[in-house]
Design a protein around this motif. Structure first.
Motif, mmCIF file in Angstrom:
data_model
loop_
_atom_site.group_PDB
_atom_site.id
_atom_site.type_symbol
_atom_site.label_atom_id
_atom_site.label_comp_id
_atom_site.label_asym_id
_atom_site.label_seq_id
_atom_site.Cartn_x
_atom_site.Cartn_y
_atom_site.Cartn_z
ATOM 1 N N SER A 66 -39.695 25.231 2.150
ATOM 2 C CA SER A 66 -40.693 24.677 2.216
ATOM 3 C C SER A 66 -41.637 24.537 0.683
ATOM 4 N N ALA A 114 -47.909 25.599 -1.090
ATOM 5 C CA ALA A 114 -49.025 24.969 -0.318
ATOM 6 C C ALA A 114 -49.935 24.295 -1.417
ATOM 7 N N THR A 126 -44.069 30.436 1.999
ATOM 8 C CA THR A 126 -43.935 30.523 3.459
ATOM 9 C C THR A 126 -42.337 30.594 3.894
ATOM 10 N N THR A 127 -41.436 30.318 2.817
ATOM 11 C CA THR A 127 -40.146 30.489 3.263
ATOM 12 C C THR A 127 -39.455 31.741 3.189
ATOM 13 N N THR A 140 -47.438 35.393 -6.742
ATOM 14 C CA THR A 140 -48.516 34.216 -6.704
ATOM 15 C C THR A 140 -48.983 33.775 -7.703
#
Length: 1010
Positions: free
Chosen positions: A565, A568, A598-599, A630
């Protein structure tokens, strides 16, 4: 291989019904033997009885090796092979298979498309149900064979830049909402070579962007867009007799895949891979297809259609070129009965099915064994009769009186061959047609009776359902427990019995009353005896008791490791709180942040890649951090410049990457103040020293010079290339005479100190060793052009004038010792020499200039003035590289650095002395070409009595010294002399003790000059 069948005619009593007997794998021949001498038992070889004859097979190592090879072949059926002699593959029922690579071709401007031709089956197939790439199902394909969903559809986010001087533009791509940023040009920064930009407001409707641009300036639009691309195209040919050439491959590569390239009769696919997919860049992926395989003859209806019926599969296999059995040799009643039994509808569907592949290099015996096993039945090799594993009523009643010879009993199976549980693999829909361990079967009652677990392995490569595999395991386990075997010689009453049929046996001797047995073997002889092997049987073995529900987890439900993914979102920040000190400098940085990936595979052991690019640049810079991070700083970044920033998630193990996520266009906020002025600048010899600047954003130091006392920084000549980062600094290029040396501090933003640090010193005359050419402009009367000066008594002297401000290049206030408002009495003196042609330059020659003068603000320039200097070679770019000065290049006046490497070219100099109260005067101006030293070493030079010219090879212009060293010799020479009277042709002579020249001496010689 074709099986050769021979029919043996035996002497039997009149009226006996003899069945045809076939010898498997060969012909039996008898030589010199009469019928009366034949004592022959012809027995049966029954496939499908492997479990009850396990002990016998253990004694046959060769057979075991064949089985191993056979099983390996089954495991290889999904692999892709590249070979010139690959075996034929038959696909029966439904199977997921790989294939043989018939060719790999490439196309595209960068060979970015790879076309793989892969043969799946050596026959026509019924249809395609799915195609797989590296285990990933492609799903539905469009009319062109392109993927329409899933991981092999690339929906990539890209950025694009367009420019215009109008007030609106139609974008090439439809922009992602909210991503269009407009920049309008501002003042060009000549020092940094960067175009300045400022943001403007834009209005976006679809692909049309409008904005205010009344001055017709260059407006740059940066935006994001999404591009949908199928990364795989598959076109499968089912092997029909009239199948044409693959249209797409022929159109793309007509010379390599002409119209005659048809593979009729073969089921094959043409798979086009887009190598821009990272997964395809590490080699050819695994390509598989789920096929409805070969169409089979339904001998019950006469139709040839697709079928999973094991009896029809066995029929086709025996008649194929692999076995070559004649159809007339097959007892069709057996095949019809077996086919009907296999088609019986039970809880899980047909009682038995066959789904899998066989190849021509597999052992036929092992293949037939597995085929019979798939229907829990048997195949009799000597008659080719078959039967399926289904209980049927006994066909004959036998009594003790029917036993006419010897008999034997086997009360049970040996402990070595006993088992109460079965493990193995099957290939079914529940597992995506991938060979998978089925849930082990175990009979609890047998385990309790045995007192321990006894396991055996039975692979089931042709069984496609877990329930069916479980039922077969139960049948095999229970059947081997009913191991009571009875073998006897019976009357010809039993001649018509066939293997697989059941009988009842009544014997008062053994206490049997209509006990059910199954015929497992049959032998006969001319002595009117039929030997039967009988095994106790029971209907419960063949029922559906102990059924199992599907428990295997489908392989397709496992997480797809290639499905990553994208991030975001992505955001950027910069400013003073984000600066960093590194190696004594402060670097502007951009802080890039994003939500956690998210993976799971990325977070556990993957990476986040972040790239950034200056707007207008072509290259992306990259940094990678842990998949659980992050944020990351990216640097260096130029203050005030606009940057594109993007990030993506990466599975490091598989090197699989998500689509890019882009941040909004970001303008860097960073360092702006100039550094402090340089302090305590001093010089010792040619070495400069100063007090180090401790500011965090310091990049380094820069130094320039003027002749004489001149503090104008902008017109001063650089003393080095680049930036000086360490102290002290030794002058490599140094002027001579009285000079002003100036220094400044430079920060990482390109800001310089406000004021210069200055030294006025006399560096003395230049050191000159080998003069090869001199241009004495004073001695020649200063030929050239004069401005503001006249020739007076051999010197150049400035004219008188009443200028108040002096020359343009003077410092605003002049030297400190001048009156603040002193009026200029003498004009600026400017002398431009005539062009001089230099033709005597040796490699490494240095050109120096010596000047004697009086006055202020001495400034010396030079240029190459020869033909072609101004424009360079015809092949050169009109304006030169981007990093060159806008008007720089050959033919342009440049500050004289003190000395340069000389070339054979035409040179010209321009000397300027400033206007002021002191009359400018030039009394000496000389340019000297100084050649480097040249040395050559000669060994074993043979000397003649008449003299030998030194055989040097280097290109001397002048020979300064010749040093010979006499070697030990038999010529009587005791001394050696060199004669340099002839220019460039020194002569050596050797002398004896009487100083008479002799021949035969040798010497080592050192020649020095330039």
């Amino acid at each position: 291989m074709r099986l050769v069948i021979a029919l043996l005619i035996l002497l039997l009593p009149v009226g006996a019904q003899a069945e045809p007997v076939t010898a498997f794998l060969g012909t039996v021949a008898f030589a010199g033997v009469t019928y009366g001498q034949i004592i022959l038992f012809v027995g049966t070889m029954v496939y499908g009885m492997a479990q009850q004859k396990k002990a016998e097979r253990r004694q046959r190592a060769a057979a075991a090796a064949q089985r191993d090879a056979y099983n390996a072949g089954l495991q290889d059926r999904t692999l892709n092979r590249m070979a010139t002699d690959s075996p034929y593959t038959f696909v029966y029922g439904r199977a997921r298979v790989g294939g043989d690579l018939a060719g790999i071709l490439t196309s595209g401007s960068r060979d970015e498309y790879q076309h793989v031709i892969i043969v799946h089956a050596a026959h026509e197939c019924d249809g395609v149900e799915e195609f797989y790439v590296n285990g990933e199902a492609l799903g539905p394909l469009d009319a062109n064979g392109d993927v329409t969903t899933g991981k092999y559809v690339s929906v990539a986010t890209g950025t694009h830049t367009q420019q215009t001087t109008a007030s609106s533009i139609v974008l090439t791509y439809t922009p992602v909402t909210g991503t269009v940023t407009g920049l309008i040009e501002t003042t060009f920064d000549f020092e940094s070579g960067q175009q300045g930009w400022a943001t403007i407001a834009v209005s976006v409707v679809g692909s049309v962007v409008t904005f205010s641009n009344p001055g017709g300036k260059v407006v740059q639009l940066n935006y994001q867009y999404r591009q949908v691309t199928s990364m795989v195209r598959v076109r499968t040919h089912l092997g029909t007799p009239d199948d044409p050439v693959d249209a797409h491959l022929h159109a793309t590569l007509p010379s390599k895949w002409p119209a005659t390239s048809v593979l009729r009769g073969l089921t094959y696919s043409v798979v086009t891979l887009n190598l821009n997919q990272p997964e395809f860049q590490n080699g050819l992926p695994q390509l598989e297809i789920l096929l409805r395989g070969k169409k089979l003859l339904n001998f019950r209806t006469g139709e040839t259609v697709w079928s999973q019926n094991p009896a029809e599969v066995i029929y086709d296999y025996l008649l194929s070129d692999i076995c070559g059995v004649d159809a007339a040799d097959l007892p069709m009643a057996d095949y019809i009965a077996a086919a009907n039994d296999c088609d019986d509808a039970i809880t899980i569907g047909p009682r038995y099915t066959f789904n899998g592949t066989v190849t021509s290099d597999m052992n036929q015996s092992e293949t037939l064994e597995r085929m019979a096993q798939a229907m829990a039945g048997g195949i009799v090799a000597t008659t080719w009769g078959i039967y399926a594993g289904k209980y049927s009523a006994p066909v004959m009643a036998l009594f003790q009186d029917d036993i006419v010879g010897a008999f034997a009993l086997t009360p049970g199976i040996s402990d070595a061959d006993l088992y109460n549980g079965v493990r193995g693999q099957y290939t079914g829909v529940e597992t995506g047609y991938v060979a998978t361990d089925f849930a082990p079967y175990q009979n609890a009652a047998f385990v309790e009776a045995d007192g321990r677990e006894l396991w055996t392995d039975i692979p089931m490569p042709f069984t496609d359902a877990l329930q069916r595999a479980h039922n077969l395991c139960r049948i095999f386990t229970e059947d081997q427990r009913n191991a009571y075997m009875f073998k006897a010689e019976f009357s010809l009453k039993t001649w018509r019995l066939r293997v697989g049929q059941r009988i009842t046996m009544t014997s008062p001797l053994f206490g049997w009353q209509d006990k059910v047995f199954r015929v497992t073997d049959k032998r006969f002889s001319p002595s009117s005896m039929v030997e039967l092997s009988l095994k106790v049987d029971d209907p419960s073995i063949w029922d559906e008791a102990d059924a199992v529900q599907t428990s295997a987890q489908p392989n397709t439900n496992l997480p797809n490791p290639f499905d990553i993914s994208p991030l975001a979102s992505l955001s950027c920040q910069s400013g003073s709180e984000h600066l960093i000190a590194k190696d004594g400098t402060i670097i502007s940085r951009i802080l890039v942040t994003w939500p956690v990936a998210t993976t799971p595979s990325v977070v556990r052991n993957g990476q986040i890649e972040v790239e950034w690019q200056l707007v207008g640049a072509d290259v992306w810079n990259k940094v990678a951090v842990s998949g659980s991070d992050t944020e990351v700083y990216v640097s260096p970044a130029e203050d005030g410049s606009f940057y594109k920033v993007r990030g993506r998630a990466v599975n490091s193990t598989l090197n699989v990457k998500s689509d890019w996520t882009y941040a909004a266009l970001h303008q860097v906020v960073g360092k702006t103040a100039p550094p402090a002025n340089m302090q305590n600048l001093s010089i010792t010899g040619s070495v400069l020293s100063w007090a180090p600047n401790r500011e965090l954003d310091l990049k380094g130091y820069i130094f320039r010079s003027h002749y004489g006392n001149n503090l104008d920084w902008n017109s001063a000549a650089p003393l080095h290339e680049g930036v000086i980062t360490e102290m002290p600094f030794e002058l490599v290029t140094r002027p001579n005479g009285v000079v002003t040396i100036m220094g400044k501090c430079l920060d990482t933003s390109g800001n310089e100190s406000m004021a210069t640090a200055n030294i006025v010193t006399n560096l003395g005359d230049p050191v000159i060793a080998n003069v090869v050419e001199v241009f004495d402009f004073h001695g020649d009367g200063f030929p050239g052009e004069l401005q503001g000066a006249v020739l007076e008594a051999g010197d150049l002297v400035a004219l008188e004038t009443d200028s108040f401000y002096g020359s343009d290049n003077q410092s605003a206030y002049g030297p400190d010792n001048e009156p603040a408002y002193a009026l200029s009495s003498y004009a600026q003196l400017r002398y431009t020499t005539e062009e001089v042609s230099v033709a005597s330059v040796l490699a490494g020659s240095i050109m120096t200039l010596e000047i004697e003068y009086q006055g202020i603000d001495l400034f010396i320039e030079y240029r190459l003035a020869g033909p072609g200097s101004a424009y360079g070679a015809d092949s050169d770019s009109a304006y030169g590289p981007d990093e060159e000065p806008f008007y720089g290049g050959p033919g342009v006046w440049q500050p004289w650095p003190g000395q340069i490497l000389a070339a054979n070219d035409v040179y010209q100099w321009r000397v300027t002395l400033g206007a002021g109260s002191t009359q400018a005067r030039i009394t000496e101006l000389t340019v000297t070409i100084d050649a480097p030293d040249l040395v050559e070493y000669l060994e074993d030079v043979l000397i003649d009595a008449a003299g030998t010219v030194v055989p040097y090879t280097k290109n001397f212009r002048s020979i300064k010294t010749v040093t010979p060293t006499l070697q030990a010799n038999a010529s009587g020479a005791v001394t050696i002399e060199a004669d340099k009277s002839t220019n460039l042709a020194p002569v050596l002579r050797a002398y004896n003790a009487a100083h008479v020249p002799v021949s035969g001496a040798t010497a080592d010689v050192i020649v020095k000059g330039y």
